[in-house]
Scaffold this active site. Structure first.
Site, PDB file in Angstrom:
ATOM      1  N   SER A  82       0.819  -1.108  -0.016  1.00 60.17           N
ATOM      2  CA  SER A  82       0.114  -0.095   0.189  1.00 60.17           C
ATOM      3  C   SER A  82       0.749   1.178   0.156  1.00 60.17           C
ATOM      4  O   SER A  82       2.152   1.303   0.395  1.00 60.17           O
ATOM      5  CB  SER A  82      -0.973  -0.154   1.311  1.00 60.17           C
ATOM      6  OG  SER A  82      -0.060  -0.002   2.254  1.00 60.17           O
ATOM      7  N   HIS A  83      -0.025   2.439  -0.271  1.00 61.56           N
ATOM      8  CA  HIS A  83       1.166   3.623  -0.323  1.00 61.56           C
ATOM      9  C   HIS A  83       1.764   4.078   0.987  1.00 61.56           C
ATOM     10  O   HIS A  83       3.054   4.326   0.791  1.00 61.56           O
ATOM     11  CB  HIS A  83       0.277   4.580  -0.691  1.00 61.56           C
ATOM     12  CG  HIS A  83       0.830   6.209  -0.742  1.00 61.56           C
ATOM     13  ND1 HIS A  83       0.570   6.986   0.248  1.00 61.56           N
ATOM     14  CD2 HIS A  83       1.469   6.641  -1.665  1.00 61.56           C
ATOM     15  CE1 HIS A  83       1.419   8.053  -0.099  1.00 61.56           C
ATOM     16  NE2 HIS A  83       1.640   7.768  -1.539  1.00 61.56           N
ATOM     17  N   ALA A  84       0.992   3.789   2.058  1.00 61.24           N
ATOM     18  CA  ALA A  84       1.648   4.246   3.440  1.00 61.24           C
ATOM     19  C   ALA A  84       2.624   3.248   3.548  1.00 61.24           C
ATOM     20  O   ALA A  84       3.833   3.647   4.209  1.00 61.24           O
ATOM     21  CB  ALA A  84       0.482   4.273   4.470  1.00 61.24           C
TER      22      ALA A  84
END
Length: 201
Positions: free
Chosen positions: A151-153
């Site tokens: 995921s981005h985070a």
């Protein structure tokens, strides 16, 4: 092709930024919240009951925001507005996607454009995207409701070398700005060490 995912997403976010900017300007000119009117309503003469429509739609949005959707369902999902019995939980579990342990004060953020985040605070949110970069870079750890190792985070946290716990599901609701917590990116847990005073929540 995996890195190219960000190219399309960035272009999509830029187009949304332009639309938001135009709608903010329309709100100033029309002296009402244009975000609650449709493109067709804004393109032509305003409906005679525009203010009533805006008020009704704002109320409906507030009602929807109070609902919680299940993470999995079969058929038609049943939203819930019930009080979660885990609201007083001191340990919140998730998935550790960037190693490390840090302690600090929580900053719950729902919109990165309208929030002041102090350097070293622990960013807690439902999700992130490239528009969150400016506040992610000054955070000491990330806690996100959804996501996995790609995921981005998670990717950004590993690049920054800070702990990150994702998939907490309700972390942004259970934690409050001002809570003092320990984020363990190894075990995937967030432990509340000191709760913020009620008045600061």
């Amino acid at each position: 092709l995996l890195p190219l995912r960000g190219v399309g997403k960035r272009a999509f976010l830029q187009s949304l930024d332009v639309a938001r900017g135009a709608t903010r300007r329309l709100s100033e000119l029309l002296e009402l919240d244009a975000f609650y009117l449709t493109a067709e309503e804004l393109a032509g003469p305003l409906p005679a009951n525009a203010e009533v429509l805006v008020a009704r739609r704002r109320q409906r949005r507030d009602e929807y925001e109070a609902m919680t959707m299940p993470t999995m369902w079969r058929g038609v999902p049943e939203p819930s507005t019930a009080h979660d019995p885990q609201d007083d939980a001191t340990i919140i579990g998730g998935v550790g996607v960037s190693a490390g342990i840090t302690e600090g004060f929580v900053r719950v953020v729902t919109d990165p454009a309208f929030t002041e985040v102090e350097p070293g605070e622990i960013l807690v949110t439902a999700t992130t995207d490239p528009s969150w970069a400016s506040i992610m870079f000054i955070s000491s750890a990330l806690v996100v409701d959804i996501g996995g190792p790609l995921s981005h985070a998670a990717v950004v946290a590993r690049e920054l070398g800070i702990p990150c716990v994702v998939n907490t599901r309700h972390g942004s609701r259970l934690l409050r700005t001002g809570d003092f917590v320990r984020v363990d990116g190894n075990d995937g847990t967030v432990e509340v060490l000191v709760r913020a005073p009620v008045e600061s929540r």
